[in-house]
Design a protein around this motif. Structure first.
Motif, PDB file in Angstrom:
ATOM      1  N   LEU A  15       0.800  -1.213   0.152  1.00 54.63           N
ATOM      2  CA  LEU A  15      -0.041   0.032  -0.078  1.00 54.63           C
ATOM      3  C   LEU A  15       0.820   1.323   0.082  1.00 54.63           C
ATOM      4  O   LEU A  15       0.502   2.363  -0.817  1.00 54.63           O
ATOM      5  CB  LEU A  15      -0.890   0.056   1.404  1.00 54.63           C
ATOM      6  CG  LEU A  15      -2.077  -0.719   1.021  1.00 54.63           C
ATOM      7  CD1 LEU A  15      -2.997  -1.044   2.505  1.00 54.63           C
ATOM      8  CD2 LEU A  15      -3.043  -0.433  -0.112  1.00 54.63           C
ATOM      9  N   GLY A  16       1.989   1.220   0.801  1.00 57.18           N
ATOM     10  CA  GLY A  16       2.850   2.422   0.581  1.00 57.18           C
ATOM     11  C   GLY A  16       3.604   2.506  -0.736  1.00 57.18           C
ATOM     12  O   GLY A  16       3.460   3.863  -0.825  1.00 57.18           O
ATOM     13  N   VAL A  17       3.817   1.591  -1.365  1.00 54.42           N
ATOM     14  CA  VAL A  17       4.349   1.680  -2.761  1.00 54.42           C
ATOM     15  C   VAL A  17       3.072   2.436  -3.585  1.00 54.42           C
ATOM     16  O   VAL A  17       3.697   3.238  -4.392  1.00 54.42           O
ATOM     17  CB  VAL A  17       4.898   0.265  -3.212  1.00 54.42           C
ATOM     18  CG1 VAL A  17       5.166   0.449  -4.785  1.00 54.42           C
ATOM     19  CG2 VAL A  17       6.189   0.027  -2.497  1.00 54.42           C
ATOM     20  N   LEU A  18       2.203   1.730  -3.599  1.00 50.48           N
ATOM     21  CA  LEU A  18       0.822   2.275  -4.338  1.00 50.48           C
ATOM     22  C   LEU A  18       0.529   3.832  -4.057  1.00 50.48           C
ATOM     23  O   LEU A  18       0.332   4.504  -5.184  1.00 50.48           O
ATOM     24  CB  LEU A  18      -0.361   1.534  -3.796  1.00 50.48           C
ATOM     25  CG  LEU A  18      -1.647   1.817  -4.704  1.00 50.48           C
ATOM     26  CD1 LEU A  18      -1.365   1.200  -6.217  1.00 50.48           C
ATOM     27  CD2 LEU A  18      -2.803   0.718  -4.331  1.00 50.48           C
ATOM     28  N   PHE A  19       0.567   4.268  -2.821  1.00 46.72           N
ATOM     29  CA  PHE A  19       0.251   5.503  -2.662  1.00 46.72           C
ATOM     30  C   PHE A  19       1.353   6.538  -3.019  1.00 46.72           C
ATOM     31  O   PHE A  19       1.392   7.517  -3.471  1.00 46.72           O
ATOM     32  CB  PHE A  19       0.204   5.760  -0.937  1.00 46.72           C
ATOM     33  CG  PHE A  19      -1.321   5.266  -0.742  1.00 46.72           C
ATOM     34  CD1 PHE A  19      -2.371   5.401  -1.226  1.00 46.72           C
ATOM     35  CD2 PHE A  19      -1.390   4.573   0.647  1.00 46.72           C
ATOM     36  CE1 PHE A  19      -3.536   5.145  -0.684  1.00 46.72           C
ATOM     37  CE2 PHE A  19      -2.612   4.276   1.314  1.00 46.72           C
ATOM     38  CZ  PHE A  19      -3.544   4.378   0.394  1.00 46.72           C
ATOM     39  N   THR A  20       2.746   5.772  -3.095  1.00 51.83           N
ATOM     40  CA  THR A  20       3.945   6.605  -3.439  1.00 51.83           C
ATOM     41  C   THR A  20       3.681   6.824  -5.056  1.00 51.83           C
ATOM     42  O   THR A  20       3.891   7.980  -5.601  1.00 51.83           O
ATOM     43  CB  THR A  20       5.004   5.820  -3.023  1.00 51.83           C
ATOM     44  OG1 THR A  20       5.342   6.025  -1.697  1.00 51.83           O
ATOM     45  CG2 THR A  20       6.365   6.726  -3.619  1.00 51.83           C
ATOM     46  N   TYR A  21       3.247   5.756  -5.642  1.00 51.32           N
ATOM     47  CA  TYR A  21       3.260   5.898  -7.239  1.00 51.32           C
ATOM     48  C   TYR A  21       2.029   6.916  -7.274  1.00 51.32           C
ATOM     49  O   TYR A  21       2.222   7.737  -8.226  1.00 51.32           O
ATOM     50  CB  TYR A  21       2.680   4.562  -7.507  1.00 51.32           C
ATOM     51  CG  TYR A  21       2.550   4.258  -8.881  1.00 51.32           C
ATOM     52  CD1 TYR A  21       3.411   4.389  -9.955  1.00 51.32           C
ATOM     53  CD2 TYR A  21       1.123   4.377  -9.554  1.00 51.32           C
ATOM     54  CE1 TYR A  21       2.913   4.360 -11.477  1.00 51.32           C
ATOM     55  CE2 TYR A  21       0.613   4.289 -10.926  1.00 51.32           C
ATOM     56  CZ  TYR A  21       1.784   4.203 -11.804  1.00 51.32           C
ATOM     57  OH  TYR A  21       1.367   4.378 -13.100  1.00 51.32           O
ATOM     58  N   PHE A  22       0.856   6.596  -6.612  1.00 53.25           N
ATOM     59  CA  PHE A  22      -0.181   7.868  -6.983  1.00 53.25           C
ATOM     60  C   PHE A  22       0.315   9.139  -6.751  1.00 53.25           C
ATOM     61  O   PHE A  22      -0.106   9.905  -7.743  1.00 53.25           O
ATOM     62  CB  PHE A  22      -1.426   7.295  -6.253  1.00 53.25           C
ATOM     63  CG  PHE A  22      -2.026   6.318  -6.609  1.00 53.25           C
ATOM     64  CD1 PHE A  22      -2.360   5.785  -7.883  1.00 53.25           C
ATOM     65  CD2 PHE A  22      -2.865   5.573  -5.599  1.00 53.25           C
ATOM     66  CE1 PHE A  22      -2.910   4.631  -8.359  1.00 53.25           C
ATOM     67  CE2 PHE A  22      -3.490   4.459  -6.268  1.00 53.25           C
ATOM     68  CZ  PHE A  22      -3.534   4.089  -7.384  1.00 53.25           C
ATOM     69  N   ALA A  23       1.033   9.453  -5.806  1.00 51.64           N
ATOM     70  CA  ALA A  23       1.646  10.754  -5.427  1.00 51.64           C
ATOM     71  C   ALA A  23       2.551  11.261  -6.738  1.00 51.64           C
ATOM     72  O   ALA A  23       2.261  12.252  -7.050  1.00 51.64           O
ATOM     73  CB  ALA A  23       2.419  10.688  -4.328  1.00 51.64           C
ATOM     74  N   VAL A  24       3.575  10.295  -7.127  1.00 52.22           N
ATOM     75  CA  VAL A  24       4.198  10.673  -8.219  1.00 52.22           C
ATOM     76  C   VAL A  24       3.496  11.160  -9.458  1.00 52.22           C
ATOM     77  O   VAL A  24       3.763  11.838 -10.376  1.00 52.22           O
ATOM     78  CB  VAL A  24       5.252   9.590  -8.383  1.00 52.22           C
ATOM     79  CG1 VAL A  24       6.101  10.171  -9.724  1.00 52.22           C
ATOM     80  CG2 VAL A  24       6.176   9.507  -7.336  1.00 52.22           C
ATOM     81  N   GLN A  25       2.622  10.342  -9.644  1.00 51.26           N
ATOM     82  CA  GLN A  25       1.767  10.499 -10.926  1.00 51.26           C
ATOM     83  C   GLN A  25       0.774  11.674 -10.893  1.00 51.26           C
ATOM     84  O   GLN A  25       0.631  12.500 -11.799  1.00 51.26           O
ATOM     85  CB  GLN A  25       0.703   9.481 -11.166  1.00 51.26           C
ATOM     86  CG  GLN A  25       1.406   8.070 -11.407  1.00 51.26           C
ATOM     87  CD  GLN A  25       2.007   8.017 -12.725  1.00 51.26           C
ATOM     88  OE1 GLN A  25       1.617   8.732 -13.616  1.00 51.26           O
ATOM     89  NE2 GLN A  25       3.295   7.763 -12.920  1.00 51.26           N
TER      90      GLN A  25
END
Length: 69
Positions: A15-25
């Protein structure tokens, strides 16, 4: 049904990786850093912290069980 701390830790890390990906996008698509981006980074930080804590708890429990035998 009980889940092991290792399983929960891995889920939190994902989930941390997913939220980081969404933030970068969100930063790349919008015009910089907004409230939503900071909120995603905050959630990712909480998930990474919880995930690492759960994984460390798993190994600590495993070590204590091994030590008692």
């Amino acid at each position: 049904m009980r889940r092991s701390p290792l399983f929960s830790g891995v889920i939190y890390l994902l989930l941390g990786v997913l939220f980081t990906y969404f933030a970068v996008q969100n930063v790349q698509n919008d015009e910089g850093w907004g409230f939503f981006t900071y909120m995603l980074i905050f959630l990712a930080t909480l998930d990474f912290g919880s995930g690492l804590r759960m994984v460390m708890l798993h190994f600590k429990i495993k070590k204590q069980i091994k030590h008692k035998k």
